[in-house]
Design an enzyme around this catalytic site. Structure first.
Site, PDB file in Angstrom:
ATOM      1  CG  ASP A  76      41.880  40.483  20.732  1.00  0.00           C
ATOM      2  OD1 ASP A  76      42.295  41.508  20.160  1.00  0.00           O
ATOM      3  OD2 ASP A  76      41.665  39.409  20.138  1.00  0.00           O
ATOM      4  CG  ASN A 151      52.222  30.807  29.021  1.00  0.00           C
ATOM      5  OD1 ASN A 151      53.278  30.664  29.635  1.00  0.00           O
ATOM      6  ND2 ASN A 151      51.354  31.759  29.306  1.00  0.00           N
ATOM      7  CG  HIS A 164      50.094  31.974  20.507  1.00  0.00           C
ATOM      8  ND1 HIS A 164      49.528  30.736  20.764  1.00  0.00           N
ATOM      9  CD2 HIS A 164      49.774  32.749  21.571  1.00  0.00           C
ATOM     10  CE1 HIS A 164      48.892  30.774  21.928  1.00  0.00           C
ATOM     11  NE2 HIS A 164      49.032  31.974  22.450  1.00  0.00           N
ATOM     12  CD  GLN A 166      50.263  35.872  25.958  1.00  0.00           C
ATOM     13  OE1 GLN A 166      49.846  36.970  26.313  1.00  0.00           O
ATOM     14  NE2 GLN A 166      49.869  34.753  26.524  1.00  0.00           N
ATOM     15  CE  LYS A 314      58.159  19.149  42.250  1.00  0.00           C
ATOM     16  NZ  LYS A 314      58.186  18.340  43.491  1.00  0.00           N
ATOM     17  CG  MET A 316      56.914  23.640  40.855  1.00  0.00           C
ATOM     18  SD  MET A 316      58.416  23.257  41.837  1.00  0.00           S
ATOM     19  CE  MET A 316      59.592  22.926  40.498  1.00  0.00           C
ATOM     20  CB  VAL A 317      51.574  22.111  45.345  1.00  0.00           C
ATOM     21  CG1 VAL A 317      50.807  22.267  44.033  1.00  0.00           C
ATOM     22  CG2 VAL A 317      52.149  20.699  45.458  1.00  0.00           C
TER      23      VAL A 317
HETATM   24  O1  LIG Z   1      53.952  14.135  48.869  1.00  0.00           O
HETATM   25  P1  LIG Z   1      52.845  14.202  47.871  1.00  0.00           P
HETATM   26  O2  LIG Z   1      51.566  14.781  48.439  1.00  0.00           O
HETATM   27  O3  LIG Z   1      52.598  12.923  47.172  1.00  0.00           O
HETATM   28  O4  LIG Z   1      53.378  15.225  46.754  1.00  0.00           O
HETATM   29  C1  LIG Z   1      52.890  16.517  46.515  1.00  0.00           C
HETATM   30  O5  LIG Z   1      53.393  17.451  47.471  1.00  0.00           O
HETATM   31  C2  LIG Z   1      54.806  17.640  47.487  1.00  0.00           C
HETATM   32  C3  LIG Z   1      55.135  18.731  48.477  1.00  0.00           C
HETATM   33  O6  LIG Z   1      54.507  19.945  48.174  1.00  0.00           O
HETATM   34  C4  LIG Z   1      55.337  17.981  46.090  1.00  0.00           C
HETATM   35  O7  LIG Z   1      56.749  17.964  46.127  1.00  0.00           O
HETATM   36  C5  LIG Z   1      54.844  17.000  45.039  1.00  0.00           C
HETATM   37  O8  LIG Z   1      55.240  17.439  43.762  1.00  0.00           O
HETATM   38  C6  LIG Z   1      53.309  16.914  45.119  1.00  0.00           C
HETATM   39  O9  LIG Z   1      52.821  15.996  44.176  1.00  0.00           O
HETATM   40  O1  LIG Z   2      47.119  35.455  27.958  1.00  0.00           O
HETATM   41  P1  LIG Z   2      46.733  34.005  28.063  1.00  0.00           P
HETATM   42  O2  LIG Z   2      47.598  33.093  27.248  1.00  0.00           O
HETATM   43  O3  LIG Z   2      45.282  33.792  27.769  1.00  0.00           O
HETATM   44  O4  LIG Z   2      46.941  33.647  29.604  1.00  0.00           O
HETATM   45  C1  LIG Z   2      47.910  32.807  30.126  1.00  0.00           C
HETATM   46  O5  LIG Z   2      49.171  33.458  30.215  1.00  0.00           O
HETATM   47  C2  LIG Z   2      49.223  34.596  31.081  1.00  0.00           C
HETATM   48  C3  LIG Z   2      50.646  35.099  31.126  1.00  0.00           C
HETATM   49  O6  LIG Z   2      51.539  34.120  31.624  1.00  0.00           O
HETATM   50  C4  LIG Z   2      48.713  34.264  32.484  1.00  0.00           C
HETATM   51  O7  LIG Z   2      48.596  35.461  33.235  1.00  0.00           O
HETATM   52  C5  LIG Z   2      47.346  33.577  32.441  1.00  0.00           C
HETATM   53  O8  LIG Z   2      46.971  33.170  33.746  1.00  0.00           O
HETATM   54  C6  LIG Z   2      47.439  32.369  31.505  1.00  0.00           C
HETATM   55  O9  LIG Z   2      46.182  31.722  31.424  1.00  0.00           O
END
Ligand SMILES: O=P(O)(O)O[C@H]1O[C@H](CO)[C@@H](O)[C@H](O)[C@H]1O
Ligand SMILES: O=P(O)(O)O[C@H]1O[C@H](CO)[C@@H](O)[C@H](O)[C@H]1O
Lengths: 351, 351
Positions: A76, A151, A164, A166, A314, A316-317
């Protein structure tokens, strides 16, 4: 100095499918966690008025049929529409826009909102696979790429707990398959063999990262896995390049291994295990023909975020976004933990 | 058919720094959201016993000095250690491990746990920049890459609200800078000009994506931004390749634009705005010398996850992980919204 021990000593590993490296820091498993925790998925109660249920009315006023197996309908709020005006050709190499056309569909796995894949029967999962194949067949005629993905769980941005997935089909080949296509083609040219066929052979010899195996498929934690419990599901026979190449035994074997793998995932932290999963195979489109991409091997990827428990994921930041993915436990340790999980779902244990 | 309108019609955009594309689907801004929401950062109360505070005792029993400005100490759970045994040379191209050595440090910005960058004075932010430079100077002598990054907010995996960043230095060049190095070098060879110097010139002409500008720096939403309110901070003069090239005016100008940009970010959704940010410049290491990388231009990246409000973020999940990043509002719309935010922090409005 000590002998190198991959379960103790940091190292980098190469992902040949993406030409990227992963930092593995197993000694870091000892780190305590006092940051954000997630609400375990189990606490989300299925909504009896869920708009994806059989017979329910969706937000746009349309009523779902009383479907009894899978059900596919147009998203939608699609990110890709089939007809839109195209941007003008770029005037400068640093400001390039290109056309994007496509279509987005939602596919319900089951009429019941409280159902999940590991709780479904092999026959029911087989129906999901058949529907995936008919979607890829239909959309693959027109579109270069058909991305089937699921997802699962609120932590993975899933806004509806009804089982579901997509399907987003596009006129362009997205980054991830574009890079995988190039890397597999380079390998094929250099070694005269499909990269992933060779990879599966080696994994079956080494046995260290295998989670599950049946006569048709293997589920393993790749040597270069980035997410803690990432897995790949790969075919053992006939070298299928696309989902549309699968034969009846492969479809049934896939339904079986999917049920077992998702059961192990749920059992790992005794929760409704979140992940994003999806399929990668040779590109499609009007000019593609069966067997035209011997450098490709069809495979599924499961990318689950949880690290230590149902509530600690985890992240990924910073370092991962700006430098490169980092993982704590080794892929071999993750595979062993998944192997040790029961094949009987914890919810069915007391039945 | 209609004329192409980038605020209405989906298209893809090219990121020349990473050789990747982004899917822009502006019509999707209308999508309602019923999925996971985040706890707004404002509700996290600063902890008076925070182990990163001046004078506090950390979990390993060490007491922080009564520092009054910045304070750097080794990460208690480092992902990278300076001395570890090395893996043996790979025997197969699909199973490649390599050595990884390095060091991880934590850097507190301010003695007070309730302080954040936009609330700090320009002088205090200048002290942060000076400390970054001395860290990059020292670690860059030994290590090929020194990643300075800040994870801010629980949603970005930050486990401690005390204002701080991290510095991870490594013997290897991680993926992101490796790709950026290659792309910038290719551009330099092809056009005889630094890609990002050219890019800044064009952005200053077009004015569409600029958020802030002073005599030394510009903050803009890149043409190819993936995160909704992603920005880049770039120098206007002298083409610095690394943080160690900055002159006194550039340092002060940077402190000013950082204060203004983080103030606008907090004002956007009236919250303590989460992000991961970090610096990219030419690689370092024993053989690097000032001016040796004319294809590089130093820049900072801010990668914030929020999309619609203090509690609704963009999820980079299924399609994004398996195919390619997708965004809803256009970079130009994001830049306009940030430009419209006040330069006076909402917390200081009533003072
Ligand atoms: O070292 P921190 O702040 O505890 O950990 C954070 O930053 C790291 C680096 O981006 C990441 O690998 C960790 O997953 C996140 O939790
Ligand atoms: O379409 P949905 O399930 O509402 O949305 C979700 O999946 C999408 C595809 O990975 C992403 O772009 C959106 O950010 C996420 O919230």
């Amino acid at each position: 100095m000590d002998q190198f021990d991959p379960t103790e000593h940091q190292h980098v590993r190469y992902n040949p499918l993406k030409d990227e490296w992963i930092l593995v820091s197993p000694h870091r498993c000892k780190r305590p966690w006092s940051g954000q925790t997630e609400q375990p998925a189990e606490e989300q109660q299925p909504d009896l008025n869920n708009p994806l249920r059989a017979g329910a009315v969706r937000s746009n006023g349309q009523r779902n049929p009383n479907y009894t197996s899978t059900y596919v309908f147009p998203n939608d709020f699609p990110a890709l529409l089939p007809k839109v005006p195209e941007p003008p050709p770029p005037e400068h190499p640093l400001f390039q826009a290109g056309p994007a056309k496509g279509t987005c569909r939602v596919m319900c796995f089951h009429p019941d909102s409280s159902m999940t894949l590991p709780l479904m029967s092999v026959e029911e999962i087989l129906a999901v696979i058949e529907e995936w194949i008919s979607q890829v067949t239909e959309l693959g005629r027109r579109y270069t790429w058909v991305q089937v993905f699921e997802n699962k769980g609120a932590v993975m941005g899933c806004s509806n707990p009804h089982p579901h997935c997509q399907i987003w089909a596009s006129s362009f080949l997205p980054n991830e398959p574009r890079v995988k296509d190039r890397c597999q083609l380079d390998y094929f040219k250099k070694y005269g063999k499909s990269m992933m066929v060779e990879y599966v052979e080696k994994e079956l010899e080494q046995k260290e990262r295998i989670v599950l195996e049946n006569s048709e498929w293997v589920a393993l934690v790749p040597y270069w896995a980035a997410w803690p419990y990432e897995t790949m599901v790969l075919p053992l026979k006939n070298k299928p390049q696309r989902m549309t190449d699968l034969n009846p035994e492969q479809k049934r074997g896939l339904a079986e291994i999917m049920k077992q793998l998702t059961t192990k995932y749920d059992n790992l932290f005794q929760c409704n295990f979140p992940y994003s999963m999806g399929w990668h195979g040779a590109p499609t489109g009007p000019s593609s023909t069966p067997g035209d991409s011997p450098h490709w091997l069809l495979h599924a990827l499961y990318l689950p975020p949880l690290l230590r428990s149902a509530s600690v994921k985890k992240f990924m930041v910073g370092y991962e976004m700006l430098a490169q993915p980092q993982r704590d436990l080794t892929p071999e340790q993750a595979a062993a933990k998944l192997r040790d999980c029961s094949n009987v779902h914890y919810k069915n244990k007391k039945d």
